[in-house]
Design an enzyme around this catalytic site. Structure first.
Site, PDB file in Angstrom:
ATOM      1  N   GLU A  46      93.627  27.921 128.405  1.00  0.00           N
ATOM      2  CA  GLU A  46      92.623  27.286 127.556  1.00  0.00           C
ATOM      3  C   GLU A  46      92.897  25.786 127.567  1.00  0.00           C
ATOM      4  O   GLU A  46      94.020  25.368 127.297  1.00  0.00           O
ATOM      5  CB  GLU A  46      92.715  27.809 126.129  1.00  0.00           C
ATOM      6  CG  GLU A  46      92.384  29.277 125.967  1.00  0.00           C
ATOM      7  CD  GLU A  46      92.546  29.707 124.516  1.00  0.00           C
ATOM      8  OE1 GLU A  46      91.690  29.334 123.692  1.00  0.00           O
ATOM      9  OE2 GLU A  46      93.533  30.394 124.209  1.00  0.00           O
ATOM     10  N   ARG A  72     106.428  37.667 126.835  1.00  0.00           N
ATOM     11  CA  ARG A  72     106.353  36.223 126.678  1.00  0.00           C
ATOM     12  C   ARG A  72     107.740  35.602 126.752  1.00  0.00           C
ATOM     13  O   ARG A  72     108.742  36.239 126.475  1.00  0.00           O
ATOM     14  CB  ARG A  72     105.746  35.863 125.309  1.00  0.00           C
ATOM     15  CG  ARG A  72     104.266  36.058 125.211  1.00  0.00           C
ATOM     16  CD  ARG A  72     103.755  35.552 123.886  1.00  0.00           C
ATOM     17  NE  ARG A  72     104.005  34.125 123.730  1.00  0.00           N
ATOM     18  CZ  ARG A  72     103.381  33.360 122.842  1.00  0.00           C
ATOM     19  NH1 ARG A  72     102.495  33.878 122.024  1.00  0.00           N
ATOM     20  NH2 ARG A  72     103.653  32.083 122.750  1.00  0.00           N
ATOM     21  N   LYS A 124     100.415  25.310 120.142  1.00  0.00           N
ATOM     22  CA  LYS A 124      99.666  24.061 120.334  1.00  0.00           C
ATOM     23  C   LYS A 124      99.256  23.452 118.996  1.00  0.00           C
ATOM     24  O   LYS A 124      99.318  22.239 118.807  1.00  0.00           O
ATOM     25  CB  LYS A 124      98.428  24.335 121.194  1.00  0.00           C
ATOM     26  CG  LYS A 124      98.747  24.757 122.618  1.00  0.00           C
ATOM     27  CD  LYS A 124      97.469  25.126 123.356  1.00  0.00           C
ATOM     28  CE  LYS A 124      97.763  25.669 124.749  1.00  0.00           C
ATOM     29  NZ  LYS A 124      96.541  26.135 125.427  1.00  0.00           N
TER      30      LYS A 124
END
Length: 778
Positions: free
Chosen positions: A274, A489, A499
């Site tokens: 993204e 992850r 973020k």
């Protein structure tokens, strides 16, 4: 069936009570065993037969579950009498499984599994003897019992596919004994490897148990290429139906053939970030897995921007993502955007509505949150009404937040009807004001994967709950369906990777920007001086497992040292200068010395340094009152100067009258070959230039700054006051020509990199890592 009853039934198969209890904990295997026992009926299970049924229960995939009764019958009838034949049967049925309700050719199945093929002991003995004589006798005589006899076993099984492995191994052992006789004392000692080189000691990195598990799972891979070629085993292109959980429809076989015709059977992956922030160390793992897997299998990888939320997307993020991918050494096959497909995605949404598989809903966003939101009262809305309302959404006739388009599917965690489209009256960076409805990740991702013929949709574990909607949506539209694979992850202790939270650190002026070297964004790591190769190698060491990994920064720093130790030229620098005047300087004028860039490998180049009467050493390399074991310069202890061929001794100590601080040492020197060997050699500079050197420590005090149990006040309250310090250092003039991102080892101090703030008259260095794990934490 009650647990005790199942334990008893499992024991009939040949399990111990403990094994039966352990098996009960695995719901899938337990279910398969119950179905298998039902298929066996009251048949008497002879020795070993029960465990073959257990083997099937552990290997069975949903695609072949309908054939379980056939397999059990073959086991009971002793047609499938070992695990090799069972595995061959499962493989054959899986190939047939890409066609829904495929009729099984029993004769072909039996041929594939070697049913009725008997391998006699005499055949095994003859084959083993022939193999040893032709290929292994010399090696056996040389290596004796240290020879790996598994090679012979594999070779024999190549000729006698259906031979029993235990029988083959027994014959091999007998033949080797006949050839070599009893084991000697030398045979019992561990083998020595002539080509083995001693490995350099690596700094020990404190890692969590999860990280230790991941390191073991990587099975020793040190590069991404090695990991992807030898340790990772995904399905082959076109064999999607073999993957666990893949949903087969009546169109699957045709769609896979068409897909293979378009791709030529090549691996297609994609990295789909993204563009709403800068990528971090966790994304480095994703980049390496997606691009690395494609590269290792002669495939292609797309860089696809998932640009479906114009509210948070900025041009600088698009540029930074591409730059970081290329910095890590990967070139995208194509750069694409989800927004490229907005028209097709919209048309497919209309198809779903027409099929009764999507509807317009008016529940508010807050009503859809949580674990058990109320079912939508508009779920059974007439198709015509949803079509009209969806068109109104597209034309901007409905207010933002007043309606969504939802899909009629339940996700793995029980969440019903995920949103496919929402209304946002925001201009898009590529499509402008053409659209005011934007698709969600749940809707967009799998459809873009299909459009790009992705073979392996590789994503992190949290997307496992979207796998059912991924397969459902592709199959509902009758289009090619890729396979989704999940991996754990990568998280970093003492760090943030969110973020949103990094943006908060920036707005609160705790860090300067996304590339502040105290962060673990990839732009920050690059600015700090972490080499791309080190990051890639670190990701390889993490492996590709389903476990979520959390490691301490020390483990990443160790990978950085491994690379910089052989790539960063050495230079002389002092961070806290102390003036030293050599009163008997042995040269008439300043001397030019040629010193190696890599002292252990002089052939890799040299540079010149100046030696003059006045030099500067580290303040910490002199003590007025040294403690026991101190090895550097003191009033009664001499020290050597690196590369200068001199040993200096203190004659006079000059102090600041106001503070009493030592400001200068007057020393005498001796040639190193004439002086008594000093206990240590120190770095020094003469006629130096000044550097601004930024020294970084961990930004956060606690391992998990986001954990309210560890940090009740929140991550903003956990900032370390010592996370950055700046010193004016003295350096040899050889650093005058250093360029941005050039990397050096400052001898005896650590590894440093030139910061982008550097100008013609002001050189700035960042400390990348110390020479050893605790060097930066004094």
């Amino acid at each position: 069936m009650a647990g005790d009853d199942l334990i008893a039934k499992f024991q009939v198969l040949g399990m111990s009570e403990q094994k039966a209890k352990e098996t009960l904990k695995n719901a899938n295997v337990t279910k398969n065993l119950q179905l298998a026992l039902a298929a066996a009926g009251g048949a008497t299970l002879s020795d070993g037969t029960g465990m073959l049924i257990y083997h099937i229960a552990t290997k069975l995939k949903p695609q072949t579950a309908d054939h379980l009764p056939l397999l059990v019958r073959y086991i009971v009838e002793h047609k499938l009498d070992n695990t090799q034949r069972i595995d061959a049967a499962l493989e054959y049925l899986l190939k047939c499984g890409q066609s829904l309700n495929a009729n099984i050719d029993v004769q072909a199945l039996e041929k594939e599994c070697g049913v009725g093929v008997v391998v006699t002991p005499e055949q095994i003995e003859r084959t083993v003897q022939a193999k040893i004589k032709a290929s292994y006798k010399e090696a056996l005589l040389e290596q004796r019992y240290h020879f790996n006899s598994f090679k012979i076993l594999q070779d024999v099984r190549g000729d006698l596919k259906w031979a029993d492995a235990k029988s083959v191994k027994a014959v091999i052992d007998v033949e080797i004994f006949d050839l070599l006789g009893p084991k000697t004392e030398a045979d019992l000692k561990p083998p020595t490897k002539a080509n083995d080189k001693p490995k350099a000691a690596k700094p020990k990195a404190e890692v969590t148990p999860a990280a230790q598990t991941a390191e073991a799972a990587s099975d020793g891979a040190t590069t991404i290429s090695e990991l992807m070629k030898t340790k990772v085993h995904f399905h082959a292109p076109g064999e999607n139906f073999k993957a666990d959980g893949y949903v087969v429809t009546e169109h699957t076989e045709r769609l896979l053939k068409e897909h293979l015709a378009r791709t030529g059977g090549k691996v297609h992956t994609r990295f789909p970030p993204e563009p709403n922030g800068i990528l971090h160390i966790g994304h480095a793992k994703a980049i390496n897995i997606n691009f690395g897997y494609a590269a290792a299998h002669d495939g292609v990888c797309y860089l696809r921007y998932d640009d479906t939320n114009p509210e948070k997307e900025e041009e600088k993020f698009f540029l930074a993502i591409k730059e970081v991918v290329e910095w890590l050494g990967y070139k995208p096959f194509k750069i694409t955007y989800s927004s490229d497909n907005f028209q097709q995605l919209y048309e497919w949404a209309v198809v779903l509505i027409n099929k009764g598989l999507a509807y317009v809903c008016h529940q508010k966003a807050e009503e859809l949150k949580g674990f058990n939101p109320k079912p939508s009262p508009w779920r059974e809305r007439p198709i015509e009404e949803s079509l009209r309302l969806f068109e109104d959404m597209k034309r901007g006739k409905i207010d933002e937040g007043a309606a969504t388009l939802r899909m009629k599917v339940t996700l793995e965690e029980g969440k019903m009807d995920p949103v496919a489209y929402r209304i946002k009256f925001i201009s898009h960076h590529r499509t402008g004001s053409d659209w005011c409805i934007y698709p969600t990740y749940d809707y967009t991702h799998c459809l873009c994967d299909s459009l790009e013929d992705i073979t392996h949709s590789l994503c992190t574990k949290e997307f496992q709950s979207r796998r059912s909607s991924y397969y459902w949506l592709c199959n509902a539209l009758g289009i090619y369906c890729p396979v989704q694979w999940e991996y754990g992850r990568l998280n970093m202790n003492y760090a943030l990777v969110s973020k949103r939270k990094i943006a908060k650190l920036i707005t609160e002026q705790i860090v300067h920007d996304w590339d502040d070297p105290r962060l673990f964004t990839l732009t920050a790591l690059r600015r700090r001086g972490f080499p791309a190769d080190a990051i890639n190698n670190f990701c390889a060491q993490m492996g590709v497992t389903g476990a979520q990994i959390a490691v301490d920064p020390a483990m990443l720093e160790a990978a950085v040292r491994d690379v910089l130790n052989v790539t960063a030229p050495r230079r002389l620098v002092v961070l806290e200068p102390l003036k030293v005047t050599i009163k008997n300087f042995p040269h008439d004028a300043p001397a030019q010395l040629e010193v190696p860039d890599f002292p252990q490998n002089p052939q890799q180049g040299t540079h010149k340094i100046t030696l003059d009467k006045v030099i500067y050493i580290e303040q910490g390399d002199f003590k007025l009152e040294p403690e026991k074991g101190y090895r550097r310069l003191a009033p009664k202890q001499s020290v050597g100067l690196r590369h200068a061929g001199l040993v200096i001794s203190v004659d006079e100590i000059v102090k600041d009258p106001a503070t009493g601080q030592v400001v200068e040492l007057i020393c005498t020197s001796q040639p190193a070959e004439q002086a008594e060997k000093p206990k240590a050699f120190v770095q020094w500079v003469s006629q130096p230039i000044q550097l601004e050197v930024r020294l970084y420590e961990q930004l956060f005090k606690h391992k998990n700054p986001e954990d309210p149990n560890e940090v009740p006040g929140g991550f903003l309250s956990d900032i370390s006051e010592q996370s950055i310090s700046v010193v004016v250092a003295f350096a040899d003039r050889a650093l005058n020509q250093a360029k941005v991102y050039d990397k050096f080892q400052f001898e005896r101090i650590g590894f440093f990199s030139v910061d982008p703030d550097t100008s013609a008259n002001h050189i700035v260095f960042n400390r990348t890592v110390g020479l050893k794990e605790d060097a930066g934490k004094k």
